[in-house]
Design an enzyme around this catalytic site. Structure first.
Site, mmCIF file in Angstrom:
data_model
loop_
_atom_site.group_PDB
_atom_site.id
_atom_site.type_symbol
_atom_site.label_atom_id
_atom_site.label_comp_id
_atom_site.label_asym_id
_atom_site.label_seq_id
_atom_site.Cartn_x
_atom_site.Cartn_y
_atom_site.Cartn_z
ATOM 1 N N CYS A 80 55.836 78.204 -26.709
ATOM 2 C CA CYS A 80 55.727 77.899 -28.113
ATOM 3 C C CYS A 80 55.916 76.524 -28.498
ATOM 4 C CB CYS A 80 56.780 78.918 -29.129
ATOM 5 S SG CYS A 80 56.525 78.807 -30.614
ATOM 6 N N HIS A 182 54.630 83.682 -27.065
ATOM 7 C CA HIS A 182 55.781 84.076 -26.597
ATOM 8 C C HIS A 182 55.799 85.157 -25.287
ATOM 9 C CE1 HIS A 182 58.665 81.844 -28.902
ATOM 10 N NE2 HIS A 182 57.804 81.972 -30.085
ATOM 11 N N GLU A 184 57.760 86.098 -23.278
ATOM 12 C CA GLU A 184 59.075 87.070 -23.326
ATOM 13 C C GLU A 184 59.112 87.992 -24.484
ATOM 14 O OE1 GLU A 184 60.229 83.970 -26.177
ATOM 15 O OE2 GLU A 184 58.872 84.166 -24.507
#
Length: 202
Positions: A80, A182, A184
């Site tokens: 990001c 992202h 994650e």
């Protein structure tokens, strides 16, 4: 087994990414210590917020120097805002220098659609990259951003997405990787990306 240094400079969501790496059995160390960064097998640079604030904190800790040095010999992944910091410069809020690890500039997305861009979008993969080796085309990942990197070289772009315009979603320049989305927060697809990143220097 070595570890991935997760850079702590006060502007990253460290818990979610370290939890994801831990789920995969990949050891991480949250740190801003340059010696620990130098000893790591790989480096992960997270980030949320505005580019100038993040750059000021990163540079203020002297981490720009160690990141440039380590980029010569080990994989680095920016996520990001962390990806945006890899570029030469940004015009978010005010003109500001980045790390200069990926040639290009960060600017507001040129689209008529609502910003920030929040949600799931598919990836168009290009210029083969090992962190996407196990992903099919059009895999969906999660984005939250209003700015993006405009790479100087199309050969550095490894994924794009569509948001009223073609947006650079991921880059690679040598050992340096960046994901605007992202991993994650992107389910099994994101875990696979982190797994393949974790395998790069082990």
């Amino acid at each position: 087994m070595g570890y991935t240094a997760v850079i702590d400079y006060g502007v990253g969501n460290l818990k979610s990414v370290t939890n994801a790496m831990g789920f995969l059995g990949l050891k991480t160390l949250i740190t801003c210590d340059q010696n620990e960064i130098a000893r790591a097998d790989a480096i992960l640079l997270p980030g949320v917020g505005a580019f100038p604030d993040a750059a000021e904190k990163l540079f203020g800790l002297g981490l720009d120097h160690i990141l440039r040095e380590e980029a010569e010999q080990k994989p680095i992944l920016g996520i990001c805002l962390g990806m945006q910091l890899l570029f030469d410069e940004s015009d978010e809020v005010r003109p500001c220098k980045g790390l200069g690890l990926v040639p290009g500039k960060v600017s507001r997305i040129e689209t008529e659609r609502k910003l920030p861009h929040i949600g799931w979008n598919s990836l168009t993969l290009q210029n083969d990259a090992p962190i996407f080796a196990h992903l099919p085309q059009e895999s969906y990942v999660y984005f939250v951003h209003a700015y993006c990197g405009y790479a100087a070289r199309e050969t550095d772009v490894i994924a794009r997405t569509e948001y009223g315009t073609s947006v650079v979603a991921a880059v690679r320049h040598g050992n340096v990787y960046g994901c605007q989305f992202h991993p994650e927060k992107s389910g099994d697809v994101g875990l696979q990306i982190l797994k393949d990143f974790g395998a790069l220097n082990r």
